[in-house]
Scaffold this active site. Sequence first.
Site, PDB file in Angstrom:
ATOM      1  N   LYS A  38       0.816  -1.211   0.000  1.00 57.44           N
ATOM      2  CA  LYS A  38       0.000   0.000   0.000  1.00 57.44           C
ATOM      3  C   LYS A  38       0.853   1.266   0.000  1.00 57.44           C
ATOM      4  O   LYS A  38       0.489   2.251  -0.644  1.00 57.44           O
ATOM      5  CB  LYS A  38      -0.959   0.003   1.180  1.00 57.44           C
ATOM      6  CG  LYS A  38      -0.249   0.157   2.475  1.00 57.44           C
ATOM      7  CD  LYS A  38      -1.158   0.316   3.640  1.00 57.44           C
ATOM      8  CE  LYS A  38      -0.290   0.175   4.855  1.00 57.44           C
ATOM      9  NZ  LYS A  38      -0.307   1.193   5.796  1.00 57.44           N
ATOM     10  N   ASP A 224      -3.510   7.537   5.160  1.00 61.59           N
ATOM     11  CA  ASP A 224      -3.022   6.175   5.373  1.00 61.59           C
ATOM     12  C   ASP A 224      -3.631   5.626   6.666  1.00 61.59           C
ATOM     13  O   ASP A 224      -4.037   6.397   7.535  1.00 61.59           O
ATOM     14  CB  ASP A 224      -1.489   6.217   5.475  1.00 61.59           C
ATOM     15  CG  ASP A 224      -0.884   4.842   5.301  1.00 61.59           C
ATOM     16  OD1 ASP A 224      -1.626   3.901   4.966  1.00 61.59           O
ATOM     17  OD2 ASP A 224       0.337   4.707   5.497  1.00 61.59           O
ATOM     18  N   GLU A 225      -3.672   4.320   6.817  1.00 65.08           N
ATOM     19  CA  GLU A 225      -4.193   3.677   8.037  1.00 65.08           C
ATOM     20  C   GLU A 225      -5.566   4.234   8.422  1.00 65.08           C
ATOM     21  O   GLU A 225      -5.816   4.564   9.580  1.00 65.08           O
ATOM     22  CB  GLU A 225      -3.218   3.891   9.211  1.00 65.08           C
ATOM     23  CG  GLU A 225      -1.779   3.506   8.952  1.00 65.08           C
ATOM     24  CD  GLU A 225      -1.533   2.007   9.009  1.00 65.08           C
ATOM     25  OE1 GLU A 225      -2.492   1.221   8.940  1.00 65.08           O
ATOM     26  OE2 GLU A 225      -0.346   1.646   9.116  1.00 65.08           O
ATOM     27  N   GLN A 255      -6.824  -4.691  10.346  1.00 64.98           N
ATOM     28  CA  GLN A 255      -5.693  -4.234  11.149  1.00 64.98           C
ATOM     29  C   GLN A 255      -6.050  -3.083  12.080  1.00 64.98           C
ATOM     30  O   GLN A 255      -5.178  -2.351  12.543  1.00 64.98           O
ATOM     31  CB  GLN A 255      -4.525  -3.830  10.234  1.00 64.98           C
ATOM     32  CG  GLN A 255      -3.976  -5.009   9.451  1.00 64.98           C
ATOM     33  CD  GLN A 255      -2.729  -4.632   8.660  1.00 64.98           C
ATOM     34  OE1 GLN A 255      -1.716  -4.268   9.221  1.00 64.98           O
ATOM     35  NE2 GLN A 255      -2.828  -4.710   7.341  1.00 64.98           N
TER      36      GLN A 255
END
Length: 724
Positions: A38, A224-225, A255
Amino acid sequence: MAAIGEKELLRDLNPEQQEAALHLDGPLLILAGAGSGKTRVLTYRIALLVGPRQVHPGRILAITFTNKAAEEMRGRTARLVGPDAASIWVSTFHSSCSRILRMEAERLGYRRGFVIYDDDDQLRMISSLIKEMGIDNKKYAPRLVRALIEDAKNEMVDVDGYRDKVHDDLTEIAYDVYGAYQKQLMRNNAMDFSDLLNNTIAVLELFPHVLEHYQNHFSYINVDEYQDTNPAQYRLVKLLSAGHRNLCVVGDDDQGIYSWRGADLRNILEFEHDYPDSKVVRLERNYRSTPVILGAANHIVSLINGRKEKKLWTEREGGEAIKYLYAGTGNDEASYVALEINRLLEDGTCGQRDVAVFYRTNAQSRSFEEILLRFGIPYKIVGGFKFYERREVKDVLAYLKCILNPDDSVSLRRIINEPKRGIGLTTVSHLDAFARLQGITLWEAIGRAEEVGNLSSGAAKKLEQFREMIESLANERETASLPAFLHMILERTGYAEAIRKEGTFESEGRLENLQELQNAAAEFVSTHPDEGMEAFLERVSLVAEIDLYDEDEGAVTLMTLHNAKGLEFPVVFIVGLEDGVFPHQRSMDSRENIEEERRLFYVGMTRAKDLLYLTGAAYRSKFGEMKLGPESRFMKDIPREYLEVISCGGPAARDSISSELRSRELEMLGYSFHVGDRVLHNKWGEGIVTAMSRSSSGPEVTVNFPGEGERLLLLEYAPLRKVD
DNA sequence: CTAGTTTGCCTTTTT
DNA sequence: GGCAAACTAG
């Protein structure tokens, strides 16, 4: 660097990655499984914008969760597009916000140069407020109250809004403290971590032209995340992206491991709902692990309710079975891990830096540190004791904060009598009472010390000296460079002298840390020549554990599972796999919490490229006493075909596996004793080895000497010789 | 007011 | 088995 072409860029990506990288306009959700590249997609996407598409780099915002991830992304982008990468906004939520607030906070009534409180500062302040307000801090523990306030702030519930949430005496107390807390933050010209987000949102919502400015400015936003965003971060992203609507979020609901910090998986699960015209790309091809590791990890995570179905696959073949040990005791577990690491290193299977040990809580690191030390295997610990949270470092930074912003009473309290200068608790509480009465800050109260009643003349004099010292330092701040200024603080305040006077082993370490701080300051100045001392403080306030991690260092890595996210290692040990440790006791009360632990396990497993070890122990010392811990419930969710079980005898194996491991360990360390060996002792003569054990001071043997009886001997010092 | 000692609390995970 | 607040003696 010549502008890199679009074709060239796309060549490095697989079809799904290309699809994601090429969807530049409009909302995009990239569901990126572990190890699916990613960061690669994100950097290539940005490179595509800056290079072939000629978007001005300053108009691209890329938000990550840690500074380390931000630096990595900037570095990788720079390799593709060259120096242009420097002007892309790549940063964490918190540093983006503080960057915006440096320019806009005055609109909210803050003064220039606000300071950032970390959670230690936050807890101190809440504690002292609870005390001042005469609240029973046994019944209403500051930590608990802090947690409630934090929950509210994560959901952007302000003090007024919280009034409606009051439903019992605890929330009533929390409401009162919350109000006092926010008021004092404002008086101190300080913000906590949540304020950085919430105040940014407030500025944007209260001042439409400011919002418009930033909306226009950022034409492309990447997050991100995304699975770890909380409601405040969600709102912020929504606000900023509403103009151009070019929002790309990357994440993996499997996650999500930060719900305890307010992260809400619904942000990612409902993205498509939120942005009906969004495109979704799934990255399921894994470039990291063996099919064995992947298969086991898929099983673990498949048992979660309401997840976005994903099936990671790889072109890799084969792979060794996952080794599983349920040892008798925590010591056995540690011995086994050290022995295996040692074997792998000696075989040349891998190098030191290729190995990582993950545990659930920081406290678990100790037994592994000890044994690795004993084996002479270099290791490094991420987290646990954090550099910027060490007492001496925080003290000196508190001086710096006070000098730049005397209204910061948390820092002021910290240093007013550090080193001891005769301004004790009594004096401070008198000042405090006066300050509260007058509605002024602690620093202002010191300036008007003569008005404060019941203050002894001695105390007043000492306060005066203290005030003069701080003021004279403040006068020097323009003339000295940052490292020199830190040095000046250390000397003029007597702080360094006080430590030197101690002359102990620890005090030397503390002096080294202070030197290290000056080095960090010097480095900051040379890399950020145009920035002031405030910028340094800000930087220091926003560093995370993982930011200080250097993967090039040749050593085995020890860290918590949370810190492991985003990393990868050829060899991974996940230890402490018992119910109560992992999953953690405090998470075993609800399905949601167990599921989060399960995701954490999944994160840990998917860090491994080639070899994965899972270990637990039947008996482990907890609170000083041996406690029985059943095998982790997660273990039964991994099909046996993926596992090579080293021993699963459970509590019964306590002794048998022990002696086997013990002798291997002792052998490793150069002591070749086994149960049953005949040995010769200098004083007691010949005897028979009856047991092997290990205490905190090292390996021991029990020897039965005829006439003397059983003796427990510390091997390192025992004058023992083997008789053939 | 400080320094030394006892107690009492722990332990999730962190930007 | 450790650390920090709370207590006690000078």
